[in-house]
Motif scaffolding. Structure first.
Motif, PDB file in Angstrom:
ATOM      1  N   ALA A   1       0.895  -1.233   0.046  1.00  0.00           N
ATOM      2  CA  ALA A   1       0.160   0.089  -0.102  1.00  0.00           C
ATOM      3  C   ALA A   1       0.821   1.279   0.039  1.00  0.00           C
ATOM      4  O   ALA A   1       1.000   2.867  -0.979  1.00  0.00           O
ATOM      5  N   ILE A   2       2.024   1.007   0.659  1.00  0.00           N
ATOM      6  CA  ILE A   2       3.106   2.341   1.053  1.00  0.00           C
ATOM      7  C   ILE A   2       3.918   2.837   0.009  1.00  0.00           C
ATOM      8  O   ILE A   2       3.651   3.997  -0.638  1.00  0.00           O
ATOM      9  N   LEU A   3       3.872   1.797  -1.053  1.00  0.00           N
ATOM     10  CA  LEU A   3       4.844   1.618  -2.066  1.00  0.00           C
ATOM     11  C   LEU A   3       3.619   2.077  -3.316  1.00  0.00           C
ATOM     12  O   LEU A   3       4.237   3.167  -4.289  1.00  0.00           O
ATOM     13  N   LEU A   4       2.814   1.912  -3.352  1.00  0.00           N
ATOM     14  CA  LEU A   4       1.637   2.352  -4.605  1.00  0.00           C
ATOM     15  C   LEU A   4       1.355   3.610  -4.361  1.00  0.00           C
ATOM     16  O   LEU A   4       1.305   4.716  -5.583  1.00  0.00           O
ATOM     17  N   VAL A   5       0.986   4.462  -3.446  1.00  0.00           N
ATOM     18  CA  VAL A   5       1.565   5.627  -2.732  1.00  0.00           C
ATOM     19  C   VAL A   5       2.545   6.784  -2.888  1.00  0.00           C
ATOM     20  O   VAL A   5       2.118   7.655  -3.421  1.00  0.00           O
ATOM     21  N   THR A   6       3.424   6.091  -2.874  1.00  0.00           N
ATOM     22  CA  THR A   6       4.836   6.332  -3.109  1.00  0.00           C
ATOM     23  C   THR A   6       4.769   6.773  -5.428  1.00  0.00           C
ATOM     24  O   THR A   6       5.894   7.738  -4.964  1.00  0.00           O
ATOM     25  N   ILE A   7       4.171   5.515  -5.245  1.00  0.00           N
ATOM     26  CA  ILE A   7       4.146   5.423  -7.141  1.00  0.00           C
ATOM     27  C   ILE A   7       3.343   6.713  -7.481  1.00  0.00           C
ATOM     28  O   ILE A   7       3.925   7.478  -8.430  1.00  0.00           O
TER      29      ILE A   7
END
Lengths: 323, 324
Positions: free
Chosen positions: B282-288
């Motif tokens: 989830a954090i990765l998605l928001v970061t992208i």
């Protein structure tokens, strides 16, 4: 002498029809429901049996039939696509930006077909060769394709040659003719080695592979054909509206799955027939039209659609368990 | 056995953790954060990173329910509609007699859990394929939403909802605190209870699980009920963060929740995975998404970049074993 040469042919012919009749068993109930809806629709909308009324009705069904076929080819191989709607949009914007330009109608059509085949084949290679789950690849792919459609045409616009719009979406049943040709081509494809491998690759990939069936090639070919059908549907939608819109295809993703499921196609691959899927898409199209003519509010339409889809899937399950 | 007895920090134990999917996903997040903070000024600031995690909390909570469903061998395509139903429906339950605003929240959570249970009922008892059942539910809810909201935005005058969306006890946004609690509970339930064990058994092989005595119907219903509850909770937090609820507010969370689950290494085919992977997913998605905003491209390129990055990350973490 002549007797001997005829009888094997006749026997294989009767075998063919016997098998075809057996494949109808699962979808007979669906055909009855479609017929009932057809009668109801004809009753509500008397123009159905005139030339132009029939043309208009088949035109509203045509793109849904194409995307349902596109989804079914993938589901038969055990795959699925969530990028159907994005591909329809891409086909529509490419058609609307090229056909009135220097490429002309022939060049535009060729480009639309090539893009569909190319993107479909690329998706197939990623799913099959890189062994990624189809549902997630096509989900990510739908973003890429939708982005490409936005690059081609950032906002609704473009134009289609008026004569082409008149031909495809006018008062002639040309769309129905095209659909008949597509279905005949599908029959022909099923007779080729790749087409024959389609069901085997979906039903039992490991067994098929070990029996020498070109499983990977059959699956990649299925993705390519599916892409072609989607962009083709996009071209038709552009002809229907006379212009391109980068998000016009969005609703087709869901409806293609709904049509396939109404038509009795299984999610596990190798289960179901194309005639069932065509009947499913026809039922969905009829349902929307009939509810519109009966004056259902959008709310009631959504609710009824949801209930009918669940009912259509659940009832055969109950009958199977009762047996 | 001897390896396990060799101590908590044995070499093989460390190796197993370092090469696990959740750890790899965490490592990717850390790497992207470090590189991005050098390239773009302000990206690495504490406030910005905290904001990213706050956004990830909503995706993470929806993904918690989705992880349960996916591990059990299903998929929930109705999460977006349930998030919207929660955000738009909350003001309907407002009661003047209750100044804390707790009653409407409990009512909404009960409602979304019930919606999830209906999903489970269809999947378990009517034997409808999860994709169809939840899609049909989403269609159904879409109709319901038009009745509730009629196209206009609703405002939440609920103190508890605004607190969850905006308050920062000890400098940490309340949404993140809720996510931490949820994560802890989910991980314990998933990996340290009989229910969790049944879940994995069911996803790996429903028939074998049934023959081994797993109550398939009730477990399936529980899983979809949990997903409904989580989506409802996420809807309340989104409502608090936005201040307003409108039809379509939950739409981004369907794809995001599935992507977070898969990026975290959970197999979409079921029976394999952990919520520990969905958290960094989830954090990765928001970061992208944040990085793509930094690039300042047109909407078309942004969409292409997002899709390509997810596809590339899938290559790292989403591959299936060859079956032949």
């Amino acid at each position: 002498m002549s007797d001997a040469s005829i009888s094997p042919h006749a026997r294989s012919g009767s075998l063919y029809w016997a098998i075809q009749a057996r494949r109808n068993i699962g979808v007979r109930g669906l055909f009855v429901v479609v017929l009932a809806f057809m009668v109801a629709y004809g009753f509500l909308f008397h123009g159905l049996f005139t030339g132009s009324g029939f043309a208009k009705f088949t035109q509203s069904w045509f793109p849904l039939a194409l995307v349902a076929m596109a989804q079914v080819i993938l589901m038969l191989t055990g795959g699925i696509s969530l990028a159907i709607g994005a591909l329809v949009s891409l086909g529509a914007v490419i058609a609307a930006t090229t056909m009135t330009g220097p490429l002309g109608v022939a060049g535009g059509t060729a480009l639309v077909c090539l893009v569909g085949l190319g993107i479909g084949a690329a998706t197939g290679v990623i799913v099959v060769r890189l062994r990624l789950p189809a549902i997630v690849v096509t989900l990510a792919g739908s973003f890429i394709i939708a982005g490409a459609a936005l690059l081609v045409l950032p906002r609704p616009g473009g134009a289609m040659p008026p004569w082409l719009s008149d031909l495809l979406a006018g008062n002639t049943p040309a769309a129905f003719g095209v659909l008949v040709v597509v279905v005949l081509l599908w029959k022909l494809y099923l007779a080729t080695p790749l087409g024959l491998s389609l069901y085997a690759a979906g039903e039992n990939p490991v067994g098929a592979y070990r029996s020498g069936v070109p499983v990977d090639a059959a699956r990649i070919a299925a993705y390519a054909i599916s892409g072609l059908l989607c962009t083709g549907a996009g071209l038709f939608v552009a002809a229907q509206t006379g212009s391109g819109d980068p998000i016009i295809g969005n609703s087709f993703t869901l409806n293609s799955i709904a049509a396939a499921v109404l038509g009795g196609i299984g999610f596990l691959g190798g289960q179901g027939t194309m005639r069932g899927a065509l009947a499913g898409s026809l039922l969905l199209s009829l349902m929307i039209s009939v509810m519109f003519f009966l004056g259902f509010t959008p709310v009631a339409q959504y609710v009824a659609q949801g209930l009918i889809i669940i009912g259509a899937v659940a009832i055969p399950q109950f009958r199977m368990r009762a047996r | 056995m001897s390896i396990r007895d060799a101590g908590f920090l044995s070499r093989s134990r460390i190796l197993a953790v370092v090469t696990s999917r959740p750890f790899l996903t965490f490592a990717i997040v850390a790497l992207v954060w470090i590189v991005a903070s050098f390239v773009s000024r302000g990206f690495g600031a504490y406030g910005h990173l905290r904001y990213l995690v706050e956004l990830a909390a909503v995706i993470g909570i929806v993904a918690a329910g989705q992880t349960f469903v996916v591990i059990a061998g299903g998929i929930d395509l109705s999460v977006a509609a349930i998030v919207t139903v929660a955000a738009v429906g909350l003001p309907l339950f407002a009661i003047d007699a209750d100044p804390t605003g707790l009653t409407p929240i409990l009512a909404v959570l009960a409602m979304t859990t019930a919606i999830g249970l209906v999903n489970g009922l269809g999947v378990a008892l009517l034997r409808v394929h999860p994709m169809i059942m939840t899609l049909a539910m989403a269609t159904f809810l879409q109709g319901l939403l038009i009745i509730i909201a009629g196209g206009s935005a609703v405002t939440a005058a609920n103190p508890l909802v605004s607190w969850v969306g905006n308050a920062r006890p000890f400098g940490v946004p309340a949404g993140i605190l809720v996510w931490v609690v949820i994560s802890f509970v989910v991980l314990v339930v998933m990996h340290a209870t009989p229910f969790g064990a049944r879940l994995f058994a069911m996803g790996a092989g429903p028939l074998a699980a049934k023959l081994s005595g797993v109550p398939i119907a009730s477990t399936t219903m529980a899983v979809y009920g949990i997903s409904g509850f989580m989506s409802g909770l996420a809807g309340i937090i989104v409502l608090g963060m936005n201040g307003q609820g409108y039809v379509g507010i939950g739409d981004p969370y369907l794809l995001a929740s599935i992507a977070a689950v898969v990026l975290g290494g959970t197999s979409i085919l079921g029976g394999l995975g952990t919520y520990a992977g969905s958290i960094p997913g989830a954090i990765l998605l928001v970061t992208i998404t944040a990085l793509i905003t930094v690039v300042n491209a047109s909407p078309g390129w942004r969409s292409i970049l997002f899709g390509t990055l997810i596809l590339a990350l899938l290559l790292l973490s989403g591959r299936e074993a060859a079956r032949r």
